[in-house]
Design an enzyme around this catalytic site. Structure first.
Site, PDB file in Angstrom:
ATOM      1  N   ASP A  23      50.461  71.544  63.545  1.00 21.53           N
ATOM      2  CA  ASP A  23      50.105  72.958  63.464  1.00 21.53           C
ATOM      3  C   ASP A  23      49.027  73.235  64.513  1.00 21.53           C
ATOM      4  O   ASP A  23      47.883  72.781  64.382  1.00 21.53           O
ATOM      5  CB  ASP A  23      49.573  73.228  62.040  1.00 21.53           C
ATOM      6  CG  ASP A  23      49.207  74.692  61.827  1.00 21.53           C
ATOM      7  OD1 ASP A  23      49.098  75.426  62.829  1.00 21.53           O
ATOM      8  OD2 ASP A  23      49.033  75.064  60.649  1.00 21.53           O
ATOM      9  N   HIS A  24      49.370  73.999  65.545  1.00 19.54           N
ATOM     10  CA  HIS A  24      48.434  74.154  66.662  1.00 19.54           C
ATOM     11  C   HIS A  24      47.249  75.048  66.323  1.00 19.54           C
ATOM     12  O   HIS A  24      46.293  75.173  67.089  1.00 19.54           O
ATOM     13  CB  HIS A  24      49.164  74.682  67.906  1.00 19.54           C
ATOM     14  CG  HIS A  24      48.522  74.247  69.190  1.00 19.54           C
ATOM     15  ND1 HIS A  24      47.205  74.479  69.490  1.00 19.54           N
ATOM     16  CD2 HIS A  24      49.007  73.557  70.248  1.00 19.54           C
ATOM     17  CE1 HIS A  24      46.902  73.992  70.677  1.00 19.54           C
ATOM     18  NE2 HIS A  24      47.986  73.399  71.162  1.00 19.54           N
ATOM     19  N   ARG A  25      47.272  75.659  65.157  1.00 20.81           N
ATOM     20  CA  ARG A  25      46.115  76.473  64.795  1.00 20.81           C
ATOM     21  C   ARG A  25      44.898  75.584  64.544  1.00 20.81           C
ATOM     22  O   ARG A  25      43.764  75.984  64.776  1.00 20.81           O
ATOM     23  CB  ARG A  25      46.412  77.292  63.529  1.00 20.81           C
ATOM     24  CG  ARG A  25      47.425  78.406  63.769  1.00 20.81           C
ATOM     25  CD  ARG A  25      47.814  79.063  62.489  1.00 20.81           C
ATOM     26  NE  ARG A  25      48.485  78.135  61.579  1.00 20.81           N
ATOM     27  CZ  ARG A  25      48.866  78.432  60.344  1.00 20.81           C
ATOM     28  NH1 ARG A  25      48.607  79.631  59.848  1.00 20.81           N
ATOM     29  NH2 ARG A  25      49.478  77.544  59.597  1.00 20.81           N
ATOM     30  N   VAL A  26      45.156  74.365  64.041  1.00 17.34           N
ATOM     31  CA  VAL A  26      44.023  73.479  63.764  1.00 17.34           C
ATOM     32  C   VAL A  26      44.036  72.215  64.624  1.00 17.34           C
ATOM     33  O   VAL A  26      43.009  71.614  64.897  1.00 17.34           O
ATOM     34  CB  VAL A  26      43.967  73.094  62.270  1.00 17.34           C
ATOM     35  CG1 VAL A  26      43.478  74.260  61.433  1.00 17.34           C
ATOM     36  CG2 VAL A  26      45.310  72.593  61.776  1.00 17.34           C
ATOM     37  N   PRO A  47      52.889  77.906  63.899  1.00 20.50           N
ATOM     38  CA  PRO A  47      53.072  77.614  65.325  1.00 20.50           C
ATOM     39  C   PRO A  47      52.930  76.110  65.591  1.00 20.50           C
ATOM     40  O   PRO A  47      51.829  75.585  65.674  1.00 20.50           O
ATOM     41  CB  PRO A  47      51.941  78.391  65.994  1.00 20.50           C
ATOM     42  CG  PRO A  47      50.882  78.474  64.953  1.00 20.50           C
ATOM     43  CD  PRO A  47      51.561  78.460  63.607  1.00 20.50           C
TER      44      PRO A  47
END
Lengths: 570, 461
Positions: free
Chosen positions: B433-436, B263
């Site tokens: 990466d929007h997860r991190v 994402p």
């Protein structure tokens, strides 16, 4: 070396005449296209302090006993019914050097000056230009961020105040001028103000221009009237946008773009000053190569170091046939024509133009016609002893000419050396000055210096006389001190005879080159051979090791004549 | 090798670039020429001392077309110690000078071409043309194929020299410009030559319309000419046929698909580059490239924002990388690879530049070791040299962020004191990466980066 105490004393004969208006009666300081170091003999030490004599070896022997008794003083009475033993026309560096030595030799001496004491060198030449170059050197260092950073220094946005820079140059000239004047007054030289004219054998008149109302007689006369900037025809000087070194040294403006006509010493030094202060420079050179007077190899490197890396461009092989000062909103216009075909090449539009095309002798109005002397392009013809020769080629007795006015070597220190040589002869010791051992220097950053022959000159001489020539070179990059200063740009070059070890010429471009040359020039003056001097020791680490490197690299085929390790005298 | 490739997905310009490379425009032709004409020899920059990494050409002793005998001094080279005459090892004719006097070249790179016979001179010169069109205005003069330089020399401000922009250089009298006249100050002329700007194309802003230095700089920064060299080379592809992927292209494709599982989001920023351009101009003579400068600036910003240097390997945790390894996307023959500048925050700019040069040379020779292209923790992709002002990059799998760098160009900006001025600006766009990495992380990172680039004095500490 003898030393004597120079005692201050007022001028004995009050012979100072009223305000002469001779504008340019200046003694020599420059060779064509050159601004130079002036050898101001003893000028700074003259006020009652200890003075070290710089007289040649022959003089020392004679002077020593007398010096023990008293300091030299101007001779009280001139011999043979003359007013003076010696009259010098022109109080520049040449006249000053001659006057000091004359008094030392016991001659009653007067010096005639129509303008200001010090001549070109002190007032409009080497001295004020050194002040400007000192500023430009520091500006360069401060602006060279990379250089500073590599040494760990940080400086933020250095700037300068033009008027303060100009004042520094002017103050220096005043100071040196007063030192020079005092040094002559201190030993009682009569300083006569006015414009000197030779009216007959051993007879001089002086006074205002056109009204030489005072007449004096002298056993010997030295002409030392020097030179003025040479301005080719077609060039209109306005002193503001088109000017000579005389105006430029006042630094009344720092133009954005200045054309410098002539790429000799004067032009080169001014390009250093102007680019350091933020100007862009265009050189106009009549010959096909920039810096024509230099050893070609040095000129090539100088072009790389002093021209190509700076905001400078150039036109070679062209004459500036017409230069019009800026007016009515129009820039300075410079018409360039091809030096050979005389065809119009192009027209430059610049903010200012400095005319540095050399210097012309200042010999008009000297009354030379009264003694049957004809100048050659303005220069007074002399023999190797500086004795003036007349139209028939005969020596005019008791008349000498030194410095720029004779054109032999247009350098302040050469004029002074010639003056001292003349005094030696007057004092009964024959003396011929070896001009090849007189060093010259250009005070750019880094400096350029030279003595003796260039490589092409040496090779030509060798061909003619049938000897061999060798050349050794070294780089400043190989010198520890230069690297410590982060100033590795530069070379030194030695031209010599491998059969005898005789030094023919030395050329240096690099940090403090002007100070380094004297080891070579003194060796040449004293006839020291390479096989001897190469054994001499140089302190480490010093820039002088650049020369040491040269001496040691030279391959001489003859044996060692004597060792410098042996004491020469107890 | 396949899965290890990093990749920046770029928009079409880059894709078409790759195609061109693969099926060879000039690049291939040149190589063919080399093979056939073995009698044209390269003269290399010699190593004059053990510490010498690059040499400056002081002067050419021979002119193009001159006959040379073995042992003739042909060029004077300035090393870190002294100036030396360099002799040729072969008889022949000096056909083409690749590195003119005054410029530097790394040890071992070709500086001139020597033709064995006079007939071969024209051939050698045409060969030289491909050499010179490939070397950008920096000192790099190794023989890269023309298009390859594009991504390798990631330099936003200096455009690759446009053929049309090369004005007649008249070295002895640079002011003489044929019949017509252009009044330009000495420094303006010098700059024009350096930046390959045609003085005739510039309107001067100095007194009486004189061209001054800043006019030349503005012209050099203008994007108009940037497209020219690209447009000039026509892609040579077999139209109407289907060509299978090479191994490298297959890897690219695989990576692109994988990226869809991440994402990502994007944050852009506009950075003023005037100070960086000045710095580059000052130190490029020492072999420093814009790529190295950008990598260094990015690494320094990452030091302060470790999260932007992190990645998400398993979908459940942050992997905080211990070193800052900047991968830089490079288009090479038929593909794309990302050589990695490891520990870019710790190396000085000169070392970094040398390292980058080594990596690019190795990449061309296809000799990169895996850790030299797969250890990146943050990726840079630069299309500025084509005049691309902004684009969007696809995140290489296994990393947290990639930054797309656009061209630096003069932009009209309002200043705080209410005036309007022109400043060189470039746009950067980070994909992460929007997860991190969250929006505020990227924003803070970009702010730090812009501060470093706008006041780049620390880049050369």
């Amino acid at each position: 070396m003898h030393s004597g105490v120079a005692v201050s004393a007022p001028a004995s004969a009050s012979a100072i005449a009223g305000g002469g208006a001779r504008s340019e009666a200046a003694a020599a300081s420059r060779r064509p296209g050159g601004i130079r170091l002036c050898g101001l003999r003893g000028e700074a030490l003259a006020r009652g302090s200890l003075r070290i004599s710089h007289a040649p070896a022959a003089a020392r022997r004679v002077a020593a006993p007398r010096a023990a008794a008293a300091a030299p003083q101007n001779g009280a009475v001139a011999g043979g019914g003359f007013d003076y033993d010696l009259v010098i026309i022109g109080a520049g560096v040449g006249g000053h050097g001659a006057a000091l030595h004359a008094v030392e030799e016991g001659l009653k001496t007067a010096i005639i000056e129509g303008d200001v004491v010090g001549g070109t060198c002190v007032n409009r030449g080497c001295v004020p230009s050194k002040a400007l170059l000192a500023v430009s050197g520091r500006m360069r260092e401060l602006h060279d961020e990379h250089h500073l950073k590599s040494m760990g220094l940080q400086v933020s946005s250095p700037g300068y105040d033009r008027q303060a820079v100009a004042d520094h140059a002017n103050n220096l000239a005043s100071k040196i001028r007063s030192n020079l004047t005092n040094s002559m007054k201190a030993i009682g030289v009569d300083i006569l103000t006015g414009f000197g004219t030779i009216v007959g054998k051993q007879k001089v008149r002086y006074g205002k221009v056109g009204f030489p109302d005072k007449e004096i007689t002298a056993k010997n006369i030295i002409i030392a009237t020097g030179s003025v900037p040479f301005v080719p025809k077609g060039i209109e000087i306005d002193g503001k946008t088109v000017f000579t070194s005389d105006h430029a040294l006042k630094l009344e403006s720092v133009p954005d773009w200045i054309a410098i006509v002539g790429s000799g010493y004067i032009g080169l030094e001014f390009s250093d000053v102007y680019t350091a202060l933020g100007s862009e420079v265009t050189f106009v050179e009549a010959l096909d190569q920039l810096m024509p007077g230099f050893d070609p190899e040095i000129a090539k490197l100088a072009q790389r170091v002093l021209i190509n890396t700076r905001k400078i461009d150039y036109h070679t092989g062209v004459f500036a046939s017409k230069i019009t000062p800026a007016k009515d909103g129009k820039p300075v216009l410079i018409e360039l024509i091809d030096a050979k075909t005389k065809e119009h090449r192009e027209t430059l539009e610049v903010d200012a133009a400095l005319i540095a095309t050399g210097r012309a002798p200042f010999t008009n109005g000297l009354g030379l016609e009264n003694i049957n002397v004809v100048t050659q392009r303005g220069f007074i013809p002399v023999d190797e002893r500086m004795q003036v020769t007349d139209a028939d080629g005969n020596v005019v007795p008791n008349l000498f000419c030194i410095g720029d006015a004779n054109g032999k070597l247009m350098l302040a220190h050469a004029a002074s050396a010639q003056g001292i040589s003349v005094i030696e002869q007057i004092s009964g010791r024959d003396h011929i000055l070896n001009h090849l051992s007189i060093p010259a220097a250009c005070f750019t950053h880094p400096e350029i210096s030279m003595v003796g022959l260039t490589e092409p000159q040496a090779r030509e001489k060798a061909d003619k006389e049938g000897f061999e020539v060798s050349v050794v070179k070294t780089s400043f990059k190989a010198n520890t001190k230069a690297l410590a200063e982060n100033e590795g740009d530069g070379i030194a070059k030695l031209i010599y005879r491998p059969d005898t070890g005789e030094i023919l010429g030395v050329h240096i471009l690099g940090l403090h080159a002007a100070d380094l040359i004297h080891e070579a020039s003194n060796a040449m003056a004293l006839g020291t051979r390479l096989q001897d001097i190469k054994l001499a020791v140089h302190a480490h680490p010093t820039l002088s090791e650049v020369l040491d490197e040269l001496f040691k690299a030279a391959k001489v085929n003859s044996g060692v004549s004597h060792s410098v390790n042996e004491p020469v005298a107890a | 090798m396949a899965g290890l490739l990093h990749l920046n997905s770029t928009l079409l310009p880059s894709a078409s670039l790759l195609l061109r490379n693969r099926s060879g425009g000039q690049a291939v032709r040149r190589r063919r020429a080399c093979r056939v004409e073995a009698k044209i020899r390269e003269i290399f920059m010699p190593a004059l001392s053990s510490t010498m990494t690059e040499g400056k050409i002081v002067a050419w002793n021979a002119a193009e077309g001159d006959r040379l005998a073995k042992g003739d001094p042909v060029v004077v080279v300035e090393s870190d110690k002294a100036d030396m005459d360099v002799e040729t090892f072969y008889d022949g004719f000096l056909a083409a000078v690749l590195v003119p006097a005054g410029e530097s070249a790394p040890v071992g790179s070709a500086i001139a071409l020597l033709a064995e016979s006079e007939d071969e001179i024209p051939l050698a010169q045409s060969q030289a043309a491909s050499f010179s069109s490939s070397s950008s205005s920096s000192s790099s003069s190794s023989p890269p194929a023309p298009q390859e330089t594009a991504a390798q020399e990631a330099s936003p401000p200096p455009p690759p020299p446009a053929p049309v922009a090369v004005s007649a250089p008249a070295p002895p009298s640079p002011a003489a410009q044929g019949g017509a006249r252009v009044v330009a100050s000495p420094y303006a002329k010098k700059l024009a030559k350096e930046l390959s700007v045609d003085l005739f194309s510039i309107t001067g802003s100095g007194p009486a319309g004189r061209v001054v230095a800043k006019d030349v700089e503005a012209a050099a920064a203008a994007p108009a000419k940037k497209a020219v060299p690209v447009a000039a080379a026509r892609p040579d592809v077999p139209l109407g046929s289907t060509v299978p992927f090479t191994t490298m292209q297959g890897a690219v494709s695989k990576n692109m698909l994988e990226s869809l599982a991440v994402p990502t989001f994007r944050v852009g920023y506009t950075i003023t580059t005037g100070a960086l351009d000045d710095l580059y101009k000052k130190i490029k003579g020492k072999g420093v490239t814009m790529t190295a400068l950008l990598a260094k600036a990015t690494a320094m910003a990452l030091v302060q924002h470790p999260v932007v240097n992190s990645s998400c390997r398993d979908g459940q945790s942050f992997t905080y990388n211990s070193s800052i390894n900047i991968a830089v996307a490079v288009a090479i023959d038929g593909g794309l690879i990302t050589p990695v500048l490891q520990d870019a925050d710790k190396l000085d700019i000169y070392t970094l530049s040398r390292k980058w040069k080594e990596l690019v040379d190795k990449a061309r020779a296809k000799q990169l070791q895996p850790q030299e292209y797969n250890s990146g923790t943050f990726t840079l992709s630069n299309l500025g040299m084509f005049g691309v002002d902004r684009f969007d990059a696809i995140l290489p799998p296994g990393t947290g962020a990639i930054m797309a760098v656009g061209a630096s160009q003069p932009t009209v900006v309002g200043t705080k004191d209410g005036r309007i001025g022109i400043k060189n600006q470039m746009q950067v766009n980070v994909t992460a990466d929007h997860r991190v990495i969250y929006g505020s992380d990227l924003a803070a990172f970009l702010q730090t980066l812009s501060k470093i680039i706008e006041d780049p004095k620390d880049l050369t500490f």
